[in-house]
Write a protein that holds these residues in place. Structure first.
Motif, PDB file in Angstrom:
ATOM      1  N   ILE A 189       1.423  -5.624 -66.911  1.00 50.65           N
ATOM      2  CA  ILE A 189       0.958  -6.648 -65.965  1.00 50.65           C
ATOM      3  C   ILE A 189      -0.502  -6.984 -66.261  1.00 50.65           C
ATOM      4  O   ILE A 189      -0.879  -8.158 -66.278  1.00 50.65           O
ATOM      5  CB  ILE A 189       1.153  -6.187 -64.500  1.00 50.65           C
ATOM      6  CG1 ILE A 189       2.648  -6.043 -64.205  1.00 50.65           C
ATOM      7  CG2 ILE A 189       0.534  -7.198 -63.539  1.00 50.65           C
ATOM      8  CD1 ILE A 189       2.965  -5.614 -62.789  1.00 50.65           C
ATOM      9  N   ASP A 190      -1.312  -5.949 -66.545  1.00 45.35           N
ATOM     10  CA  ASP A 190      -2.726  -6.217 -66.868  1.00 45.35           C
ATOM     11  C   ASP A 190      -2.840  -7.119 -68.098  1.00 45.35           C
ATOM     12  O   ASP A 190      -3.624  -8.062 -68.116  1.00 45.35           O
ATOM     13  CB  ASP A 190      -3.480  -4.900 -67.103  1.00 45.35           C
ATOM     14  CG  ASP A 190      -3.741  -4.172 -65.783  1.00 45.35           C
ATOM     15  OD1 ASP A 190      -3.710  -4.837 -64.724  1.00 45.35           O
ATOM     16  OD2 ASP A 190      -3.961  -2.946 -65.803  1.00 45.35           O
ATOM     17  N   GLU A 191      -2.030  -6.824 -69.124  1.00 43.57           N
ATOM     18  CA  GLU A 191      -2.061  -7.676 -70.331  1.00 43.57           C
ATOM     19  C   GLU A 191      -1.653  -9.109 -69.990  1.00 43.57           C
ATOM     20  O   GLU A 191      -2.247 -10.065 -70.460  1.00 43.57           O
ATOM     21  CB  GLU A 191      -1.079  -7.150 -71.391  1.00 43.57           C
ATOM     22  CG  GLU A 191      -1.508  -5.863 -72.065  1.00 43.57           C
ATOM     23  CD  GLU A 191      -0.320  -5.162 -72.747  1.00 43.57           C
ATOM     24  OE1 GLU A 191      -0.424  -3.949 -72.961  1.00 43.57           O
ATOM     25  OE2 GLU A 191       0.708  -5.838 -73.039  1.00 43.57           O
ATOM     26  N   THR A 192      -0.584  -9.200 -69.154  1.00 41.89           N
ATOM     27  CA  THR A 192      -0.081 -10.523 -68.803  1.00 41.89           C
ATOM     28  C   THR A 192      -1.119 -11.303 -67.999  1.00 41.89           C
ATOM     29  O   THR A 192      -1.259 -12.517 -68.155  1.00 41.89           O
ATOM     30  CB  THR A 192       1.237 -10.388 -68.018  1.00 41.89           C
ATOM     31  OG1 THR A 192       2.093  -9.514 -68.747  1.00 41.89           O
ATOM     32  CG2 THR A 192       1.922 -11.723 -67.845  1.00 41.89           C
ATOM     33  N   ILE A 193      -1.843 -10.591 -67.129  1.00 38.20           N
ATOM     34  CA  ILE A 193      -2.897 -11.258 -66.354  1.00 38.20           C
ATOM     35  C   ILE A 193      -3.944 -11.824 -67.309  1.00 38.20           C
ATOM     36  O   ILE A 193      -4.356 -12.981 -67.189  1.00 38.20           O
ATOM     37  CB  ILE A 193      -3.550 -10.274 -65.350  1.00 38.20           C
ATOM     38  CG1 ILE A 193      -2.578 -10.002 -64.202  1.00 38.20           C
ATOM     39  CG2 ILE A 193      -4.861 -10.857 -64.802  1.00 38.20           C
ATOM     40  CD1 ILE A 193      -3.097  -9.046 -63.156  1.00 38.20           C
ATOM     41  N   ALA A 194      -4.336 -11.021 -68.303  1.00 37.53           N
ATOM     42  CA  ALA A 194      -5.348 -11.487 -69.258  1.00 37.53           C
ATOM     43  C   ALA A 194      -4.849 -12.736 -69.988  1.00 37.53           C
ATOM     44  O   ALA A 194      -5.568 -13.730 -70.092  1.00 37.53           O
ATOM     45  CB  ALA A 194      -5.679 -10.369 -70.247  1.00 37.53           C
ATOM     46  N   ASP A 195      -3.584 -12.696 -70.450  1.00 38.36           N
ATOM     47  CA  ASP A 195      -3.016 -13.861 -71.148  1.00 38.36           C
ATOM     48  C   ASP A 195      -2.958 -15.077 -70.232  1.00 38.36           C
ATOM     49  O   ASP A 195      -3.298 -16.184 -70.623  1.00 38.36           O
ATOM     50  CB  ASP A 195      -1.572 -13.567 -71.609  1.00 38.36           C
ATOM     51  CG  ASP A 195      -1.561 -12.542 -72.724  1.00 38.36           C
ATOM     52  OD1 ASP A 195      -2.648 -12.225 -73.245  1.00 38.36           O
ATOM     53  OD2 ASP A 195      -0.455 -12.048 -73.053  1.00 38.36           O
ATOM     54  N   ALA A 196      -2.486 -14.839 -69.003  1.00 37.45           N
ATOM     55  CA  ALA A 196      -2.290 -15.949 -68.067  1.00 37.45           C
ATOM     56  C   ALA A 196      -3.633 -16.592 -67.727  1.00 37.45           C
ATOM     57  O   ALA A 196      -3.734 -17.812 -67.613  1.00 37.45           O
ATOM     58  CB  ALA A 196      -1.593 -15.447 -66.804  1.00 37.45           C
TER      59      ALA A 196
END
Ligand code: C2E
Ligand code: MG
Ligand code: MG
Length: 560
Positions: free
Chosen positions: A146-153
């Motif tokens: 989720i943290d990675e996805t937040i960064a991407d988003a």
């Protein structure tokens, strides 16, 4: 023995010992020249690497060590590096070989086979990041994702969704049938969830009977909803356990980044809160997080109360989504969808306030207001398009009001409309309650179309459908979403259409967003379609503007 002889014997002894070591050690010992060709090579690891010393001598050391390692060594650097060679892992320690002047003339290296070590490390990593029972990622690795996805988003200015899935009756199963059965159910649930999701979606089991799903790319909340509905459906099918079938069911809550939270913790907590809402509404359903869910019970009462006044305060608005006939490609009707423009909170979507209205009973007043508005619009449009039909949604609660059929009849009469100007949409769920059938039968008898909304594999069997007072089916948009390329959905939609045809029911496909989806449902012989491809829900005015050119054209054709 002379001094010299003793020395030679010791040398031989050393040499032998060295050979023993180099041949048996779990490593490869080697030297290479300046052109990176092996000048000597030995060691017990050669065998397990499938290498033969004789074949390597004078050959490029690339067979064992990555090129960049030797390039660094040639520049006089000592290198420690790990490289993969097929299935196996090697750890190299390589030093430059220098001549008397200190010039680098080659390399000397030890390459250790560390495959087992790597495997153990991987296993340790897996056990720290995976749930043992289902093999799914655990909470730790989900949070990382989720943290990675937040960064991407954030970087790409995108949204993503988190779904929180909780099984409805799991505790009972565990308590009455034992943990072994419970485990079996959880594994089956994990498989079904995985089958329903797309590659790229992440599913984790943080523990117990909970699953958390990350949909790394969603454009709008509707997408999370259709995935959630598919999950609910997939889990509603019985789970075989021993010689019996168990009914599990699940409640699913969803939260969207960044709308409903800006960090992993908030997003998951809010998906969880939404799941509780779904559960509170009886389970086996989906709820989208809404900021109201944060509100205390008192706040909720205020909201319920606000809703009662919404009609008098003129805060409700009716939008209309065009329904298109697939034969003629004309707009032949519309579905009326209600919106609440709350004076403080802004636009509230029906997915949020309809459940509250259903619980409090306010839905009856809301839907009667909707019915009246829809009839007004239908009457106006029918003045220039006489076959136009408007659809309204009825909640189970509406159907339990004994005077509903009379209200419908009176409303049609008041606006000078025949029964066929109206369509009533109810969910499969509603039809399970036999007590609503007489009311539906009376509505049908008025000539009003009665459609099963969000139709899917949920509940209805063919034999059951035959007995119901219905005239149409609307295929759930969850099945339409991937229908252009998902064989499973194609099969479902195909069989729904053929069942409908057999029973003489009218079929509408909803949620058509792309030409591919349209082409597929058209090829099956669906009667009507609805979806963003043709138009999102719009104001009455916009709808009439969409219809107007045709009306004008017809006037021209008639020579007016
Ligand atoms: P529904 O009856 O299945 O309505 C269709 C929903 O799908 C609408 O959401 C619509 O905006 C959305 N939709 C339409 N085309 C597309 C598409 O191409 N893609 C996607 N992803 N979505 C599409 P909406 O307006 O938010 O309504 C949600 C649900 O709320 C409705 O589902 C209906 O069950 C309920 N509802 C709406 N208005 C009323 C009402 O006046 N009375 C009652 N009782 N329920 C209502
Ligand atoms: Mg509907
Ligand atoms: Mg629907």
């Amino acid at each position: 023995m002379s001094e010299r002889a003793r020395f030679e014997a010791r040398m031989r002894d050393n040499e032998q010992r060295l050979r023993l070591v180099t041949q048996n050690v779990d490593a490869v010992l080697w030297t290479a020249d300046r052109e990176a060709r092996f000048t000597s090579i030995s060691g017990g690891a050669l065998d397990q690497l499938g290498l033969r010393a004789e074949q390597l001598i004078d050959q490029s050391s690339g067979a064992l060590i990555a090129e960049h390692v030797l390039q660094d060594v040639a520049r006089g650097i000592t290198v420690r590096a790990e490289t993969a060679r097929g299935e196996r892992w090697l750890r190299h320690h390589v030093e430059p070989l220098r001549d008397g002047e200190g010039e680098v003339v080659g390399a000397v290296g030890v390459s250790l086979d560390i495959t087992e070590l790597k495997r153990t490390q991987q296993e340790l990593f897996e056990s720290a990041h995976r749930d043992r029972l289902t093999g799914l990622p655990n909470r730790l690795s989900l949070d990382q994702r989720i943290d990675e996805t937040i960064a991407d988003a954030r970087r790409d200015d995108r949204r993503f969704a988190v779904l929180f899935v909780d099984l409805d009756r799991f505790k009972t199963i565990n308590d009455t049938l034992g943990h072994r059965t419970g485990d079996q159910v959880l594994r089956e649930v994990a498989v079904r969830l995985q089958e329903t999701l797309r590659s790229g979606d992440v599913i984790a089991r943080p523990g117990g009977d909970e699953f958390i799903i990350l949909l790394p790319r969603v454009v709008h909340a509707g997408e999370a909803e259709s995935v959630a509905l598919r999950l609910v459906r997939a889990l509603a099918l019985p789970v075989p356990a021993g010689d019996q079938d168990l009914f599990v069911n699940a409640s699913v809550g969803a939260a969207i980044f960044p709308d409903h939270g800006r960090d992993a913790e908030a997003i998951v907590a809010h998906a969880d809160a939404a799941m509780y809402r779904a559960k509170a509404l009886g389970g086996n359903r989906f709820a989208l997080y809404d900021h109201f869910m944060e509100a205390a019970a008192g706040e909720r009462l205020v909201l319920e109360n606000d809703l009662r006044h919404a009609i008098f305060r003129d805060e409700l608005e009716l939008l209309y989504q065009p329904v298109v006939d697939l034969g003629t490609r004309r707009i032949v009707g519309c579905e009326a969808l209600v919106r609440w423009n709350h004076r403080v909170r802004g636009v509230v979507a029906p997915g949020v306030f309809i459940p509250i209205a259903e619980e409090s009973g306010a839905i009856v007043a809301v839907d009667r207001w909707v019915l009246r508005e829809a009839c007004v619009t239908a009457a106006r449009v029918r003045a220039y398009q006489p076959d136009f039909r408007v659809a309204v949604n009825f909640s189970p609660r509406d159907l339990r009001e004994p005077d509903l059929p009379d209200v419908v009849a009176a409303m049609l009469a008041e606006h000078g409309l025949p029964g066929e100007a109206l369509s009533v949409e109810v969910t499969e769920h509603v039809l399970l309650d036999d007590t609503v059938l007489p009311a539906l039968r009376r509505i049908c008898a008025l000539g009003v179309q009665v459609a099963i909304d969000d139709f899917g594999v949920g509940y209805s069997s063919l034999a059951y459908l035959k007995r119901l007072p219905i005239t149409a089916l609307k295929i759930d948009r969850a099945f339409i979403r991937d229908v252009a390329d998902d064989a499973y959905d194609q099969a479902i939609v195909g069989s729904i259409v053929s069942v409908a045809k057999t029973l003489g029911l009218h079929v509408t496909a909803e949620g058509i967003e792309t030409p591919e989806q349209l082409a597929f449902v058209a090829s099956l012989g669906c009667d009507e379609v609805q979806g963003f491809h043709f138009g999102a829900p719009m104001t009455a005015r916009a709808l009439e503007e969409a219809l107007a050119p045709r009306a004008e054209r017809r006037l021209v054709e008639r020579g007016a």
